[in-house]
Each structure stands twice: as structure tokens, then as C-alpha cells.
Design a protein around this motif. Structure first.
Motif, PDB file in Angstrom:
ATOM      1  N   ALA A 196       0.852  -1.008   0.271  1.00  0.00           N
ATOM      2  CA  ALA A 196       0.141   0.058   0.039  1.00  0.00           C
ATOM      3  C   ALA A 196       0.720   0.855  -0.425  1.00  0.00           C
ATOM      4  CB  ALA A 196      -0.830   0.060   0.784  1.00  0.00           C
ATOM      5  N   VAL A 197       0.531   1.711  -0.878  1.00  0.00           N
ATOM      6  CA  VAL A 197       1.178   3.426  -1.209  1.00  0.00           C
ATOM      7  C   VAL A 197       0.394   4.570  -0.565  1.00  0.00           C
ATOM      8  CG1 VAL A 197       3.058   5.084  -2.504  1.00  0.00           C
ATOM      9  CG2 VAL A 197       3.247   2.457  -3.241  1.00  0.00           C
ATOM     10  N   VAL A 198       0.535   5.312   0.386  1.00  0.00           N
ATOM     11  CA  VAL A 198       0.434   6.060   1.566  1.00  0.00           C
ATOM     12  C   VAL A 198       1.328   7.379   1.130  1.00  0.00           C
ATOM     13  CG1 VAL A 198      -1.308   4.852   2.402  1.00  0.00           C
ATOM     14  CG2 VAL A 198       1.296   5.600   3.309  1.00  0.00           C
ATOM     15  N   GLY A 199       0.914   8.606   0.949  1.00  0.00           N
ATOM     16  CA  GLY A 199       1.907   9.749   1.577  1.00  0.00           C
ATOM     17  C   GLY A 199       1.829  10.296   3.400  1.00  0.00           C
ATOM     18  N   GLY A 200       1.791  11.859   3.665  1.00  0.00           N
ATOM     19  CA  GLY A 200       1.060  11.666   4.857  1.00  0.00           C
ATOM     20  C   GLY A 200      -0.212  12.135   4.930  1.00  0.00           C
ATOM     21  N   LYS A 201      -0.020  12.547   6.088  1.00  0.00           N
ATOM     22  CA  LYS A 201      -1.727  12.865   7.352  1.00  0.00           C
ATOM     23  C   LYS A 201      -2.672  12.771   6.199  1.00  0.00           C
ATOM     24  CE  LYS A 201      -1.937  17.626   8.229  1.00  0.00           C
ATOM     25  NZ  LYS A 201      -2.105  18.443   9.462  1.00  0.00           N
ATOM     26  N   ASP A 202      -2.987  13.319   5.096  1.00  0.00           N
ATOM     27  CA  ASP A 202      -4.278  13.655   4.013  1.00  0.00           C
ATOM     28  C   ASP A 202      -4.398  11.489   3.753  1.00  0.00           C
ATOM     29  OD1 ASP A 202      -1.536  13.448   2.552  1.00  0.00           O
ATOM     30  OD2 ASP A 202      -3.695  14.709   0.971  1.00  0.00           O
ATOM     31  N   THR A 203      -3.351  11.329   3.749  1.00  0.00           N
ATOM     32  CA  THR A 203      -3.733  10.033   3.025  1.00  0.00           C
ATOM     33  C   THR A 203      -4.777   8.900   4.019  1.00  0.00           C
ATOM     34  OG1 THR A 203      -1.394   9.694   3.062  1.00  0.00           O
ATOM     35  CG2 THR A 203      -2.364  10.273   1.053  1.00  0.00           C
ATOM     36  N   ALA A 204      -4.529   9.265   4.982  1.00  0.00           N
ATOM     37  CA  ALA A 204      -5.192   8.553   6.460  1.00  0.00           C
ATOM     38  C   ALA A 204      -6.433   7.283   5.269  1.00  0.00           C
ATOM     39  CB  ALA A 204      -5.719   8.758   7.326  1.00  0.00           C
ATOM     40  N   ALA A 205      -7.093   8.420   4.727  1.00  0.00           N
ATOM     41  CA  ALA A 205      -8.127   7.039   4.465  1.00  0.00           C
ATOM     42  C   ALA A 205      -7.670   5.876   3.543  1.00  0.00           C
ATOM     43  CB  ALA A 205      -9.297   8.215   3.821  1.00  0.00           C
ATOM     44  N   SER A 225       8.705   4.162   5.724  1.00  0.00           N
ATOM     45  CA  SER A 225       8.733   5.683   5.558  1.00  0.00           C
ATOM     46  C   SER A 225      10.349   6.477   4.722  1.00  0.00           C
ATOM     47  CB  SER A 225       7.959   6.241   6.530  1.00  0.00           C
ATOM     48  OG  SER A 225       8.859   6.423   7.315  1.00  0.00           O
ATOM     49  N   PHE A 226       9.776   6.644   3.709  1.00  0.00           N
ATOM     50  CA  PHE A 226      10.972   7.771   3.366  1.00  0.00           C
ATOM     51  C   PHE A 226      10.841   9.202   2.375  1.00  0.00           C
ATOM     52  CE2 PHE A 226      12.044   3.487   2.239  1.00  0.00           C
ATOM     53  CZ  PHE A 226      12.605   3.161   2.706  1.00  0.00           C
ATOM     54  N   TYR A 227      11.886  10.206   2.794  1.00  0.00           N
ATOM     55  CA  TYR A 227      11.417  11.327   2.921  1.00  0.00           C
ATOM     56  C   TYR A 227      12.463  12.037   1.722  1.00  0.00           C
ATOM     57  CZ  TYR A 227      11.178  16.541   2.768  1.00  0.00           C
ATOM     58  OH  TYR A 227      10.395  18.232   3.518  1.00  0.00           O
ATOM     59  N   ASP A 228      12.002  12.014   0.624  1.00  0.00           N
ATOM     60  CA  ASP A 228      13.396  12.052  -0.465  1.00  0.00           C
ATOM     61  C   ASP A 228      12.814  12.329  -1.698  1.00  0.00           C
ATOM     62  OD1 ASP A 228      15.846  11.580  -1.943  1.00  0.00           O
ATOM     63  OD2 ASP A 228      16.132   9.732  -0.456  1.00  0.00           O
ATOM     64  N   GLU A 229      14.209  12.795  -2.178  1.00  0.00           N
ATOM     65  CA  GLU A 229      13.562  13.015  -3.620  1.00  0.00           C
ATOM     66  C   GLU A 229      12.419  11.858  -4.886  1.00  0.00           C
ATOM     67  OE1 GLU A 229      14.189  15.933  -5.257  1.00  0.00           O
ATOM     68  OE2 GLU A 229      15.356  16.213  -2.917  1.00  0.00           O
ATOM     69  N   PRO A 230      11.838  11.915  -5.936  1.00  0.00           N
ATOM     70  CA  PRO A 230      11.322  11.160  -6.504  1.00  0.00           C
ATOM     71  C   PRO A 230      11.941  10.642  -7.112  1.00  0.00           C
ATOM     72  CG  PRO A 230      10.161  13.586  -7.265  1.00  0.00           C
ATOM     73  CD  PRO A 230      11.631  14.026  -6.703  1.00  0.00           C
ATOM     74  N   VAL A 231      13.195  10.789  -7.536  1.00  0.00           N
ATOM     75  CA  VAL A 231      13.893   9.522  -8.371  1.00  0.00           C
ATOM     76  C   VAL A 231      14.169   8.225  -7.543  1.00  0.00           C
ATOM     77  CG1 VAL A 231      16.075  10.621  -8.328  1.00  0.00           C
ATOM     78  CG2 VAL A 231      16.017   8.548 -10.063  1.00  0.00           C
ATOM     79  N   PHE A 249       5.928  14.995   7.920  1.00  0.00           N
ATOM     80  CA  PHE A 249       5.523  13.879   7.239  1.00  0.00           C
ATOM     81  C   PHE A 249       5.834  12.904   8.404  1.00  0.00           C
ATOM     82  CE2 PHE A 249       7.892  10.277   5.212  1.00  0.00           C
ATOM     83  CZ  PHE A 249       6.613   9.703   4.518  1.00  0.00           C
ATOM     84  N   LYS A 250       7.185  12.575   9.293  1.00  0.00           N
ATOM     85  CA  LYS A 250       7.607  11.706  10.240  1.00  0.00           C
ATOM     86  C   LYS A 250       5.670  11.671  10.846  1.00  0.00           C
ATOM     87  CE  LYS A 250      11.259  11.271  14.193  1.00  0.00           C
ATOM     88  NZ  LYS A 250      12.068  11.365  14.682  1.00  0.00           N
ATOM     89  N   ALA A 251       5.922  12.493  11.463  1.00  0.00           N
ATOM     90  CA  ALA A 251       4.781  12.667  12.550  1.00  0.00           C
ATOM     91  C   ALA A 251       3.227  12.052  11.914  1.00  0.00           C
ATOM     92  CB  ALA A 251       3.898  13.696  12.988  1.00  0.00           C
ATOM     93  N   ALA A 252       3.138  12.277  10.488  1.00  0.00           N
ATOM     94  CA  ALA A 252       2.123  11.892  10.183  1.00  0.00           C
ATOM     95  C   ALA A 252       2.699   9.756   9.290  1.00  0.00           C
ATOM     96  CB  ALA A 252       2.097  11.517   8.204  1.00  0.00           C
ATOM     97  N   ALA A 253       3.438   9.554   9.052  1.00  0.00           N
ATOM     98  CA  ALA A 253       4.231   8.032   9.042  1.00  0.00           C
ATOM     99  C   ALA A 253       3.950   7.770  10.634  1.00  0.00           C
ATOM    100  CB  ALA A 253       5.739   8.431   8.484  1.00  0.00           C
ATOM    101  N   GLU A 254       4.234   8.201  11.398  1.00  0.00           N
ATOM    102  CA  GLU A 254       4.253   7.297  13.066  1.00  0.00           C
ATOM    103  C   GLU A 254       3.099   7.164  13.074  1.00  0.00           C
ATOM    104  OE1 GLU A 254       6.272  10.351  16.050  1.00  0.00           O
ATOM    105  OE2 GLU A 254       8.061   9.658  14.945  1.00  0.00           O
ATOM    106  N   ALA A 255       1.837   7.837  12.656  1.00  0.00           N
ATOM    107  CA  ALA A 255       0.270   7.710  12.696  1.00  0.00           C
ATOM    108  C   ALA A 255       0.008   6.413  12.068  1.00  0.00           C
ATOM    109  CB  ALA A 255      -0.567   8.989  12.724  1.00  0.00           C
ATOM    110  N   HIS A 256       0.656   6.836  10.674  1.00  0.00           N
ATOM    111  CA  HIS A 256      -0.070   5.353   9.420  1.00  0.00           C
ATOM    112  C   HIS A 256       0.883   4.168  10.754  1.00  0.00           C
ATOM    113  CE1 HIS A 256      -1.640   8.087   6.706  1.00  0.00           C
ATOM    114  NE2 HIS A 256      -0.015   8.499   6.091  1.00  0.00           N
ATOM    115  N   ASP A 257       1.550   4.211  11.104  1.00  0.00           N
ATOM    116  CA  ASP A 257       2.341   2.819  11.581  1.00  0.00           C
ATOM    117  C   ASP A 257       1.574   2.211  13.270  1.00  0.00           C
ATOM    118  OD1 ASP A 257       3.860   0.629  13.013  1.00  0.00           O
ATOM    119  OD2 ASP A 257       5.264   2.214  12.907  1.00  0.00           O
TER     120      ASP A 257
END
Length: 276
Positions: A8-17, A88-94, A66-74
């Protein structure tokens, strides 16, 4: 093949659903959920140069959020009671694309929810890393729809191309278990439908040998976009899932001209399995 590991690919807190969609999907099929939370790193614009402490502070807050959102996802995964792993990863698109590709090698299916679908950066990473590079099936999960990996009524878009037959093979277990499978051939007078005589007949015979309860629908588009025709027919037959071969053209051509797949991703009406 059976789907035992779902990425499952998710992003920040707006992707909780979106994550909840994936959790429900795996809970209903006893699959392992591998969650990959991605955030494209904040990059300086031309007006930010020379980079100063204000920009560095913005990036720090962006990464912190983003780190806070990732912790909430976990935590949401941990509380669900299902088998899961999380990264979770915070980086450039490539680099995010490379990471997704690597993880997709060891998953049977990638899921994308409605929030990620509307995030141009994230959906680009899924398409490039998942569909093109890893050639993994991608399941699009629309807003408010409770998807299942055991759908009862499936509509299969058919155009006699390699991507379409790969979609059939990847979804064969679901097709065999479904109560009804509808093969939709749009504009059967088109050249791609001339190879097997009656459009869709050879596919129907092939599926029937596997015990699939299959019906072939030859549908004239009447000038309407193919994606609209498929969505309308899926609604008429009360399909639980749409299965499609994806991106039949080269990557560069899809980026310039788009196509049915790109249009479908912008207007998903029901759970849609894309296979390339």
C-alpha cells in the motif's frame, strides 16, 4: 495468482483514509500488508536561491510533519491486528521511485487510494516504479468503496493486446472464483478485434476452460471516450471490480498524449485492477 502480499502506497496525514482502505482489503483476504509511506522532499525554487535559514526551516517542518504522519500510519496498522510491515521515506522522486520498485518486486499487488491518485507526484512514482519498472498489478481504490480481493462480479476490458492478456493471467484466481465475468470489447470493428474472428470469442473459450462464467459484450462507443463506456457498462452489470491492461504505449508517448489508462485514473468509479 493469489494476492498474499499487498503493498500500500500512502503519503502524509491526508492519506490516512487510503491506508484504512488497504487495511480493510487485507483483513478481508488474510493478506500481509506492506505499507510504504512516501513524501517528495521539499526542494528550493529559483526564488529561494541562495538558500537561507528560512527555507531550511520550511524543509525541516515539512519533513517533521511527514514523520508525524508516518508514525500515525504505523500506529493505525499496529492497532488493526493484521500482519504488516511499515517503512517511510522522505526524498527526491527518483530515489522514491527506486525504493517503490524494489519493494514491488516482493509484493503481489500495489494499492493506491483516492488521495494518492490526486497527488501528481505520488501517482507518478507509482506508475513509473510500479507499473512500468516492476510491472506489478496496481489496484485503484476509489472514495468510499469497500473493495475485496474476492469480487463476485468482474468486468474485464479486452482489446487483444499483450497488456490485456497479462491482466487476465494476473487476475485468473479472482476470475475463476467470481460468480460472473463480463468481457467488454469496445468498438469491435476496430482493427485490434479482427484477429480472432468474433471479437472476444477466443478469450471467452480460454476462460471457460478454467471454469469462468463468462459473457462477452461488444459495445459501440458512439464516439464517447472508451473510459466512459467502460465505467458505464461496469455500472450496468453491477461489477465489483474492473480489470484492465494498462499503458499499451511507450512511457514517453503516454506522458505526451495520455491514453485510456491515464483517463481512467482520473475518474475511477469502482475498484480497478491495472496490469501492464
Amino acid at each position: 495468482m493469489p494476492f498474499k502480499t499487498v503493498l500500500a502506497v500512502v503519503g502524509g496525514k491526508d492519506t490516512a483514509a487510503d491506508l484504512q482502505h488497504a487495511i480493510s482489503l487485507c483483513a478481508g483476504s488474510e493478506a500481509h500488508l506492506s505499507v510504504l509511506a512516501l513524501q517528495v522532499a521539499l526542494s528550493p525554487t529559483l526564488s529561494d536561491y541562495p538558500v537561507d535559514t528560512d527555507w531550511l526551516d520550511r524543509r525541516h517542518h515539512h519533513q517533521h510533519d511527514f514523520k508525524a504522519a508516518a508514525e500515525a500510519h504505523d500506529a493505525a496498522c499496529a492497532g488493526s491486528g493484521i500482519s504488516y510491515d511499515f517503512a517511510s521515506f522522505y526524498d527526491e522522486p527518483v530515489f522514491l521511485t527506486e525504493e517503490l520498485t524494489r519493494r514491488a518486486f516482493y509484493a503481489d499487488l500495489i494499492t493506491v487510494g483516492p488521495r494518492v491518485m490526486t497527488n501528481a507526484s505520488l501517482i507518478g512514482i507509482v506508475v513509473n516504479g510500479g507499473l512500468f519498472d516492476a510491472m506489478s498489478p496496481v489496484l485503484l481504490l476509489p472514495e468510499g468503496d469497500q473493495a475485496s480481493l474476492r469480487p463476485k462480479r468482474i468486468m474485464l476490458g479486452w482489446n487483444n493486446k499483450i497488456e490485456a492478456i497479462r491482466a487476465v493471467r494476473e487476475s485468473m484466481d479472482m476470475l475463476m472464483a467470481a460468480e460472473a465475468v463480463y468481457v467488454a470489447v469496445v468498438d469491435p470493428e476496430s482493427p485490434y478485434a479482427d484477429h480472432d474472428g468474433e471479437p472476444g470469442a477466443e478469450l471467452a473459450t480460454f476462460l471457460a476452460r478454467h471454469g469462468v462464467n463468462v459473457t462477452v459484450d461488444q459495445i459501440p462507443s458512439g464516439g464517447r471516450p472508451v473510459e466512459d463506456v467502460l465505467n458505464q457498462r461496469a455500472l450496468e452489470v453491477s461489477a465489483d471490480m474492473l480489470v484492465l491492461g494498462a499503458y499499451g504505449h511507450a512511457r514517453w508517448r503516454q506522458r505526451i498524449f495520455g491514453g485510456v489508462t491515464s483517463s481512467m485514473m482520473k475518474g475511477v468509479k469502482l475498484p480497478t485492477l491495472l496490469v501492464r
